[in-house]
Write a protein that holds these residues in place. Structure first.
Motif, short mmCIF file in Angstrom:
data_model
loop_
_atom_site.label_atom_id
_atom_site.label_comp_id
_atom_site.label_asym_id
_atom_site.label_seq_id
_atom_site.Cartn_x
_atom_site.Cartn_y
_atom_site.Cartn_z
N LEU A 5 -3.54 3.86 -12.21
CA LEU A 5 -3.72 5.26 -12.54
C LEU A 5 -4.97 5.47 -13.38
N GLN A 6 -5.31 4.45 -14.17
CA GLN A 6 -6.51 4.53 -15.00
C GLN A 6 -7.00 3.12 -15.27
N TRP A 7 -8.27 2.87 -14.99
CA TRP A 7 -8.87 1.57 -15.27
C TRP A 7 -9.30 1.54 -16.73
N TYR A 22 3.41 1.11 -16.31
CA TYR A 22 3.17 -0.01 -17.21
C TYR A 22 1.70 -0.06 -17.61
N ARG A 23 1.46 -0.55 -18.79
CA ARG A 23 0.09 -0.85 -19.21
C ARG A 23 -0.12 -2.34 -19.01
N VAL A 24 -1.16 -2.69 -18.28
CA VAL A 24 -1.47 -4.09 -18.02
C VAL A 24 -2.62 -4.48 -18.93
#
Length: 79
Positions: free
Chosen positions: A40-42, A2-4
């Motif tokens: 996974l990526q900030w 998911y993208r938050v």
């Protein structure tokens, strides 16, 4: 995965995320729960700062802007 991407007052500073669901049925099925998550990526702090600077009418966003600018004492005073 998911993208938050949520800047709402209900989640700000609470170590929570809000997942988007395409419909009410999926949302109700998922419900509210505690889950382990992994980033996974900030996001890019500068990109966030650019976006948030135009939304500082809200106290929680003003606090985020101050934190992104490194003005932590001023941000803490807004709590």
């Amino acid at each position: 995965m998911y993208r938050v991407d949520d800047y709402g007052w209900a989640l700000s500073g609470r170590n929570t995320i809000d997942l988007y669901m395409a419909n009410s049925r999926d949302m109700n099925t998922w419900g509210a729960r505690q889950e382990t998550s992994r980033s996974l990526q900030w996001g890019d702090p500068q990109q966030s700062l650019q976006f948030l600077q135009s939304h500082q009418d809200y106290k929680h966003i003003k606090r985020m802007v101050l934190e992104l600018e490194g003005r932590h004492q001023q941000a803490a005073a807004l709590r």
